[in-house]
Scaffold this active site. Structure first.
Site: not given
Ligand SMILES: *Cc1c(COP(=O)(O)O)cnc(C)c1O
Length: 402
Positions: A120, A197, A200, A223, A360
């Site tokens: 992302h 990260d 998800q 999320k 993104c």
């Molecule tokens: C949504 C997402 C982000 C960013 O999260 P924010 O809540 O917008 O800061 C980063 N990495 C992944 C894989 C995402 O799905």
């Protein structure tokens, strides 16, 4: 099935509405999830009953708010199997968490940061900015045509100059699940810090940070059925204690004089200013909600939905599915001769909410020679009927657009 999705659904007030005269089919969960009543109630109760600024007050409300905020930190720590709650730093979300690490990492010219093609923008741009400041070099692990990571390339790009390895657990664009345990072990063996990260991963998988062995794990509350504006950076104490503070201000200090300031202990060292108190409490309520249903049962339910959607969509003429057959959360597809934006707009008129565009992940789209995809993403409250509504809507839209 350990829970009844139609009962779970009733806990989400927003899902009861109609859009364009049809029942809302919300399949944009990888962008943000809807909130159950338990989370909405936790936010409301906080403001109705205990709102006060935390940590410095002696009065009743300040003590109650502080206790609830710190209990939320303990809930997050338990959920992640963290060694101690002090390793849980509340942030505004994944982007904020990653920027925090990028801001405090002392890198020298020639040091390397290794990321992957699946990231992302939040897990790309902060590192590019750090490279610009420090003279470090950004290296990118490519992916295969099926949207899985090139593991051989990952291992060969890890080197003795790799200071940080940062990768997503699950791709928000394709639903690819990375072999994060293998990747973490290899990066640690190469002497690199590791950031995962988990934006998800958090709604779909059990995360055990001690079993994972990474140094940092970042995720967003929104999320995983919590509000926006709250998230977590989990950091291993050994890693965070060795790094400098970030933002200066209240809360992050031990003692301030004009000559010299000493900094507070973890986690407060990284929590300057009044935090999102209600958000942290609501995040804990969201994790309780998820654990009440069971992450394994949620994942099994979502897996059934995503496989049904993959089967239904791939039977339509001209549809190409991105990502490997074993996806988590998100299913991305393209249709020959149909622009994803037109498709998304048309099926919205049929009440179906999906996301279209680059998600993104522009470099990943570039790798596949596309500007974007249509992405359906699934959550605990989605049903097989909704999957069928998605497939039917796409079929109708394609017939109209072709
Ligand atoms: C949504 C997402 C982000 C960013 O999260 P924010 O809540 O917008 O800061 C980063 N990495 C992944 C894989 C995402 O799905």
């Amino acid at each position: 099935m350990a829970f009844d999705p139609s009962k779970v659904r009733a806990e989400f007030p927003i899902l009861a509405q109609a859009v364009n005269g049809r029942p809302l089919v919300y399949l944009d969960n990888a962008a943000t999830t809807q909130k159950p009543r338990a989370v909405l109630d936790a936010s409301r109760r906080y403001y109705e009953e205990i709102n006060a600024n935390i940590h410095r007050g002696t009065h009743h409300l300040a003590r109650a708010a502080t206790a609830a905020h710190e209990a939320a930190r303990e809930t997050v720590a338990r959920h992640l199997n963290a060694a101690e709650p002090a390793e849980v730093i509340f942030t505004a979300g994944t982007t904020d968490s990653i920027n925090l690490v990028a801001a405090i990492l002392p890198l020298a010219p020639g040091d390397e940061i290794l990321i992957t093609a699946l990231e992302h923008h939040s897990n790309i741009v902060p590192w590019q900015m750090l490279c610009e400041r420090s003279g470090a070099i950004l290296k990118v692990v490519p992916c295969h045509d099926d949207g899985t990571l090139d593991r051989a390339a990952f291992h060969s790009l890890l080197g003795e100059r790799t200071r940080l390895t940062a990768f997503t657990w699950i791709s928000n664009a394709f639903g690819t699940v990375n072999p994060v345990h293998e990747m973490t072990a290899a990066a640690k063996a190469a002497g690199s810090l590791v950031l995962v990260d988990a934006a998800q991963a958090i709604p779909h998988l059990a995360i055990d940070v001690r079993a994972l062995g990474a140094d940092f794990v970042a995720f967003s509350g929104h999320k995983v059925y919590a509000p926006t504006g709250i998230g977590v950076l989990w950091g291993k104490r050994a890693a965070l204690d060795a790094l400098p503070p970030w933002r200066g201000g209240g809360e992050m200090i031990k003692e301030v004089t004009f000559e010299k300031t000493t900094y507070n202990e973890l986690p407060f060292k990284y929590e300057a200013g009044t935090p999102n108190i209600e958000g942290a409490i609501a995040l804990a309520a969201a994790l309780d909600f998820v654990n009440g249903r069971g992450l394994a049962a949620i994942a099994a339910h979502e897996d059934r939905l995503i496989r049904r959607a993959a089967e239904g969509l791939s039977a339509l003429p001209g549809v190409h599915l991105y990502g490997p057959p074993d996806r988590a959360g998100a299913l991305s597809f393209g249709i020959a001769g149909v622009h994803h934006y037109d498709l998304g707009t048309l099926i919205d008129q049929m009440g179906v909410a999906v996301r279209t565009g680059h998600h993104c992940c522009q470099p990943l789209m570039g790798r596949f020679g596309i500007t974007g995809t249509t992405r359906a993403s699934f959550a605990v409250y989605n049903t097989e009927d909704e999957v069928d509504a998605l497939v039917a809507a796409v079929a109708r839209a394609v017939a109209m657009l072709r």
